[in-house]
Design an enzyme around this catalytic site. Structure first.
Site, PDB file in Angstrom:
ATOM      1  N   SER A 130      20.488 -15.599  11.033  1.00 54.79           N
ATOM      2  CA  SER A 130      19.566 -15.905  12.139  1.00 54.79           C
ATOM      3  C   SER A 130      19.295 -17.386  12.337  1.00 54.79           C
ATOM      4  O   SER A 130      18.617 -17.768  13.286  1.00 54.79           O
ATOM      5  CB  SER A 130      18.231 -15.166  11.915  1.00 54.79           C
ATOM      6  OG  SER A 130      17.613 -15.610  10.723  1.00 54.79           O
ATOM      7  N   GLY A 186       0.787  -1.230   0.000  1.00 57.53           N
ATOM      8  CA  GLY A 186       0.000   0.000   0.000  1.00 57.53           C
ATOM      9  C   GLY A 186       0.813   1.271   0.000  1.00 57.53           C
ATOM     10  O   GLY A 186       0.334   2.304   0.472  1.00 57.53           O
ATOM     11  N   LYS A 188       8.469 -13.697  12.055  1.00 59.50           N
ATOM     12  CA  LYS A 188       8.940 -15.022  12.489  1.00 59.50           C
ATOM     13  C   LYS A 188       8.034 -15.624  13.566  1.00 59.50           C
ATOM     14  O   LYS A 188       7.719 -16.827  13.539  1.00 59.50           O
ATOM     15  CB  LYS A 188      10.382 -14.907  12.992  1.00 59.50           C
ATOM     16  CG  LYS A 188      11.386 -14.604  11.880  1.00 59.50           C
ATOM     17  CD  LYS A 188      12.793 -14.425  12.407  1.00 59.50           C
ATOM     18  CE  LYS A 188      13.765 -14.171  11.267  1.00 59.50           C
ATOM     19  NZ  LYS A 188      15.148 -13.951  11.728  1.00 59.50           N
TER      20      LYS A 188
END
Length: 778
Positions: free
Chosen positions: A682, A364, A725
Site C-alpha cells: 500500500s 475483547g 489509516k
C-alpha cells in the site's frame, strides 16, 4: 433245546415299546393293554410261549401289522404278578429269534405265523476266538471306565460265556442302546457278522466314554477352581467385614448403581460400559490398583452431564441489551449473535455454529464469549490451546496409561455441568504439532456439526454428544490455522479500536472497573477526555485496550494513596498534569512534516496497534543507476519500490525527467523507524510521489496523506485497513487523504466520527496523485 422244538407255527404276540428283547435275556415287563393281556392269557393256557415284537412307533396304542417289526424273540413266560391297578408284571426269558411270515392284529389279541431262526456259526476258529476276546476286552474297558452302570460281577459273568451268539446277544441287551439300533442287531442272523457289529458298537461307546471322561475332567477342574475362588472370596468378605471394608465397598457399588439409574439420557454404549465396570469393581479387592483406576473411570462417567442442560433465553431485546452493556461498537459481531438467537427462536433446535473471532490482542474476543453465554443463559467454559502440541490434550489418554484422564473438551463439559455450554477455544492459531500428534486435526471432529454428535474421547471409550455445544474460537491471525480446521469455522473479524472508541470504552467500562478494584468511590477522582486521549496516543500503542487499562489502574493506585494519606480532596486528572501520575510520554505521536520537502512523501500504514504515518524518503547520488532500499522492508514493499522505479523510468519524458539521469545517479529509498519491520504493497503511491519529486525537484505537499498499491501501468489498486489509516492521518491533523477509488465503497460503512473533517480524494491512476501532491515550484 426241547422247549425250542415245541414252538408252534402260530403264536400270540406281545407288542413292546422302547425295548428290544434278545434271546438269553431275562426281563420283567409291565403289561396293561387289553390285547397284550389277552395274548398272555392265551400263552399261559397252552405252551407259555409268546413272541415279543418291538413297535416302530412307541406312541401308537393299537398297532397294526405295518407298525411292528418283522423279526422278534420267542420268549417263555416265567412268572406273572397282578398289581392293584390291574397291571400285570410279567417276567420273560428270551429263547430264540423268529421271523414273522404273517400277522393278524384284528382279533382279541395279536397272533403271528412265524418261522424260528436256526443259527449256524461258520468261519475260522481263530477269527471267532479273536472276536470273542475283543468283545470281552471291550466290555472290560467299558466297565473300567464306568460306562452304562455295568458292574464287575456282570463282567465276570460275560467272561465265562463261550457261545459267540449268546455272548453278543447279552452284551447288546445290557448296553442300553436305542431300540432302532438294537432291532438291527436282532435282525442279523449270522453269529459271526453279529459279533462284528456288536464290536463296532462297543468301540464307538469306548470313544464316547473317553470324550466324556475328558469333558468331566475339564468340568471338574473348572468347578474346583470356581469352588476355590468362591471359598477364598467368602474368606475375603469375612476378613473385610472384620476390618469394616466390605460394607464400604458394597455401599459404594450401591451408590454407583443408584446414580446410574438416575441418568435417563445416557446412550446405550455408555450405560453398558458403566455397568460392566461396576460389575468388575464389585469383584476386585478394594485396595488393588486396578480398582482405583476403575473407580476413577466410573466417577468420570457418572459426573458428566449426560442429561443436564440449561434452557436458552431467547429474548432478543434482552440479548441486545446485554451485548451493548458489555461491549462498545462491534456491531457486526453483535448482529451475527442476534441472528443466531433469532433462528434458534423460530426454528427450534439447530446445529450449533462454530464462530471464530479473529483480531489483535486486547480487543475483547474472550469477554465477548462471556457476554454471549450471559445473553443465552448458558454456562461458559474457556480452555486455552496456545502451545498445545499433544493430541491427547483434546481426545484424552487411553485408560491403559498410568494417570490417564479425559481430554480438555470432556473436562470442560464436566466443569460446565451442562451439555450445552458456550465453549471458548482460546488461541487456536497457536496450536502446535509434533511427534505426539496434531491437536488441530483432533479438533476437526469436535467442530464438525455432522460428526460431533458422537465424539469419542479416548479415555471414555464411548460417544458423547457435543452437537448442542456452542463453540467459539479466538485467534489473532488466520494464516497459522490448519486449513481444514479453518474451513469448519465462521470467521468474524474484530478490528482494532480507534482513539474515539477507546475513549468510550475507557469511560464506560475501564474507569468504573478500576475504581471498584482499587476502592475508589464516586467523587474521589475525575479523568478528562483530553487526558484519556493523551494516555491513548502518548502512553499506549495497541489495537486493544489492555495497556490503556493498566495506565488507568496506575492512576487509580496513586489516587488511592492520596486518599489513604488523608488528602481527602477530589483528584482531577487532565492532559496538563497527566505526567505527574504516569511520568513522561512513552510513545511519541506521529507529527507531519513542518513544510513540503523534495523527495519526502507522507504515506500511511496499518499495524496491529492501529494506523501510523509512514514517511518515504529518497535521495540521489552520483553513481551507475543502482537502487538501495533500507528501513527493515519486507519483500512485498521492496517489490513495490522496484515497480515504482520501473514505472517512472518508462514515463520519464512525460514527467519532464531526462532519462540519462537514471544512469548518472544511484537512488536510495529509506523509510524511517528502521527497527520496525514493514511490509505490504500500500505504500506504492507514496514511493512514486517521492521518486518523481526527487527527479523533478518539485516538493511533495506535507498536508496530504496517501495510500494505494500501484501497477507497472500506473493503476492504483485497493488496500486494506482503511479505517485505521484515515484515523492515523486525522490524528496527525492531516485532513486531506488520497485513497484508491475502489475503496470508496468501504467509506460508507465507516463511523461518522472517522469521516468528520476529512477530505477523501479517490484516485484510479498514479498521475492523478502526482497532480495533487506535487507543488509546481522547484
Amino acid at each position: 433245546m426241547s422247549e425250542k422244538k415245541e414252538i408252534p407255527e402260530k403264536i400270540p404276540v406281545l407288542a413292546v415299546r422302547d425295548i428290544v428283547i434278545f434271546p438269553h435275556m431275562i426281563v420283567p415287563l409291565f403289561v396293561k393293554r387289553e390285547k397284550s393281556l389277552n395274548a398272555i392269557k392265551e400263552s399261559l393256557s397252552s405252551h407259555r410261549k409268546i413272541l415279543l415284537l418291538a413297535q416302530k412307533d412307541p406312541e401308537i396304542e393299537d398297532p397294526k401289522p405295518d407298525d411292528l417289526y418283522r423279526v422278534g424273540t420267542i420268549s417263555m413266560i416265567s412268572k406273572m404278578i397282578t398289581l392293584p391297578d390291574g397291571t400285570q408284571r410279567v417276567l420273560f426269558q428270551g429263547l430264540q429269534r423268529a421271523k414273522v411270515k404273517n400277522i393278524d392284529t384284528e382279533g382279541e389279541y395279536i397272533v403271528a405265523e412265524i418261522e424260528p431262526v436256526e443259527e449256524k456259526l461258520e468261519g475260522p476258529e481263530v477269527e471267532i476266538e479273536a472276536l470273542k476276546r475283543s468283545l470281552k476286552a471291550a466290555m472290560g474297558k467299558i466297565v473300567e471306565m464306568g460306562g452304562k452302570n455295568l458292574t464287575p460281577e456282570f463282567l465276570m459273568f460275560i467272561n465265562r460265556i463261550e457261545d459267540p451268539s449268546k455272548l453278543s446277544d447279552l452284551i447288546v441287551a445290557n448296553l442300553g442302546i436305542k431300540a432302532e439300533e438294537a432291532q438291527k442287531i436282532l435282525e442279523v442272523f449270522d453269529p459271526l457278522e453279529r459279533m462284528k457289529k456288536v464290536l463296532e458298537i462297543l468301540e464307538r461307546e469306548i470313544q464316547l466314554l473317553e470324550v466324556q471322561k475328558e469333558i468331566m475332567e475339564d468340568t471338574k477342574k473348572r468347578m474346583d477352581k470356581m469352588q476355590r475362588e468362591f471359598f477364598l472370596r467368602q474368606q475375603l468378605q469375612s476378613i473385610q467385614k472384620e476390618l469394616g471394608i466390605g460394607s464400604e465397598l458394597s455401599e459404594e457399588i450401591k451408590e454407583y448403581r443408584e446414580k446410574l439409574a438416575k441418568i435417563k439420557n445416557m446412550n446405550k454404549e455408555a450405560r453398558e460400559e458403566v455397568e460392566k465396570q461396576i460389575s468388575r469393581l464389585e469383584k476386585l479387592p478394594p485396595e488393588s490398583a486396578e480398582a482405583g483406576v476403575i473407580r476413577t473411570y466410573i466417577d468420570w462417567m457418572l459426573s458428566l452431564p449426560w442429561d443436564k442442560s440449561t434452557k436458552d433465553n431467547l429474548d432478543i431485546k434482552r440479548a441486545k441489551r446485554i451485548l451493548d452493556e458489555d461491549h462498545y461498537d462491534l456491531e457486526k459481531v453483535k448482529e451475527r449473535i442476534l441472528e443466531y438467537l433469532s433462528v434458534r427462536k423460530l426454528a427450534g433446535k439447530i446445529k450449533g455454529p462454530i464462530l471464530c473471532f479473529v483480531g489483535p490482542p486486547g480487543v475483547g474476543k474472550t469477554s465477548l464469549g462471556k457476554s454471549i453465554a450471559r445473553a443465552l443463559g448458558r454456562k461458559f467454559v474457556r480452555i486455552s490451546l496456545g502451545g498445545v502440541r499433544d493430541e491427547a490434550e483434546i481426545r484424552g489418554h487411553r485408560r491403559t496409561y498410568v494417570g490417564a484422564l479425559p481430554g480438555r473438551i470432556i473436562q470442560g463439559i464436566k466443569q460446565a455441568g451442562s451439555n450445552n455450554p458456550v465453549f471458548m477455544l482460546d488461541e487456536v492459531d497457536k496450536i502446535g504439532a509434533d511427534f505426539r500428534g496434531d491437536p488441530s486435526s483432533a479438533l476437526l471432529e469436535v467442530l464438525d456439526p455432522e460428526q460431533n454428535h458422537s465424539f469419542v474421547d479416548h479415555y471414555l471409550g464411548v460417544p458423547f454428544d457435543l452437537s448442542r455445544v456452542l463453540f467459539i474460537a479466538t485467534a489473532n491471525v488466520t494464516h497459522t490455522i490448519h486449513p481444514a480446521f479453518l474451513d469448519r469455522m465462521e470467521i468474524i473479524y474484530l478490528p482494532g479500536y480507534t482513539e474515539e472508541e477507546k475513549v468510550h470504552i475507557a469511560r464506560r467500562f475501564l474507569i468504573p472497573k478500576q475504581m471498584k478494584e482499587n476502592g475508589i468511590k464516586k467523587g474521589m477522582v475525575q479523568i478528562s477526555n483530553d487526558a484519556l486521549r493523551k494516555i491513548i496516543s502518548e502512553y499506549t500503542r495497541e489495537a486493544g485496550v489492555r495497556n490503556l487499562e493498566r495506565q488507568i489502574a496506575a492512576i487509580m493506585r496513586k489516587v488511592a494513596r492520596r486518599w489513604a494519606e488523608g488528602k481527602k480532596k477530589m483528584v482531577r486528572v487532565t492532559s496538563r498534569n497527566l505526567h505527574k501520575f504516569l511520568g513522561p510520554p512513552l510513545v511519541f505521536r506521529d507529527e507531519p512534516l513542518p513544510e513540503p520537502k523534495v523527495g519526502v512523501a507522507t504515506g500511511v500504514a496499518w499495524t496491529p496497534t492501529g494506523g501510523e504515518l509512514l514517511f518515504v524518503e529518497s535521495i540521489k547520488m552520483p553513481g551507475k543507476g543502482d537502487i538501495r532500499l533500507t528501513g527493515s522492508l519486507g519483500d512485498v514493499l521492496k517489490e513495490s519500490a522496484l515497480a515504482a522505479m520501473s514505472y517512472i523510468k518508462a514515463n520519464a519524458e512525460e514527467f519532464g525527467i531526462d532519462p540519462e539521469e537514471f544512469k548518472k545517479y544511484d537512488v536510495h529509498i529509506h523509510i524511517p523507524q528502521g527497527a520496525i519491520p514493514k511490509d505490504g504493497p500500500s505504500a506504492g503511491v507514496a514511493i512514486v510521489s517521492s521518486l518523481v519529486s526527487l527527479f523533478t525537484s518539485r516538493p511533495v505537499r506535507n498536508d496530504v496523506a496517501m495510500t494505494g498499491e500501484i501497477t507497472l501501468r500506473g493503476s492504483v489498486l485497493p488496500i486494506g485497513g482503511l479505517k485505521e489509516k484515515i484515523l492515523a492521518a486525522k490524528r496527525s491533523k492531516i485532513y486531506t487523504f488520497i485513497l484508491p477509488a475502489k475503496n470508496m465503497k468501504e467509506v460508507e460503512d465507516l463511523p461518522r466520527y472517522v469521516k468528520e473533517k476529512m477530505k477523501l480524494i479517490p484516485v484510479e491512476d498514479v498521475k492523478q496523485v502526482l497532480q495533487i501532491v506535487l507543488l509546481n515550484e522547484k
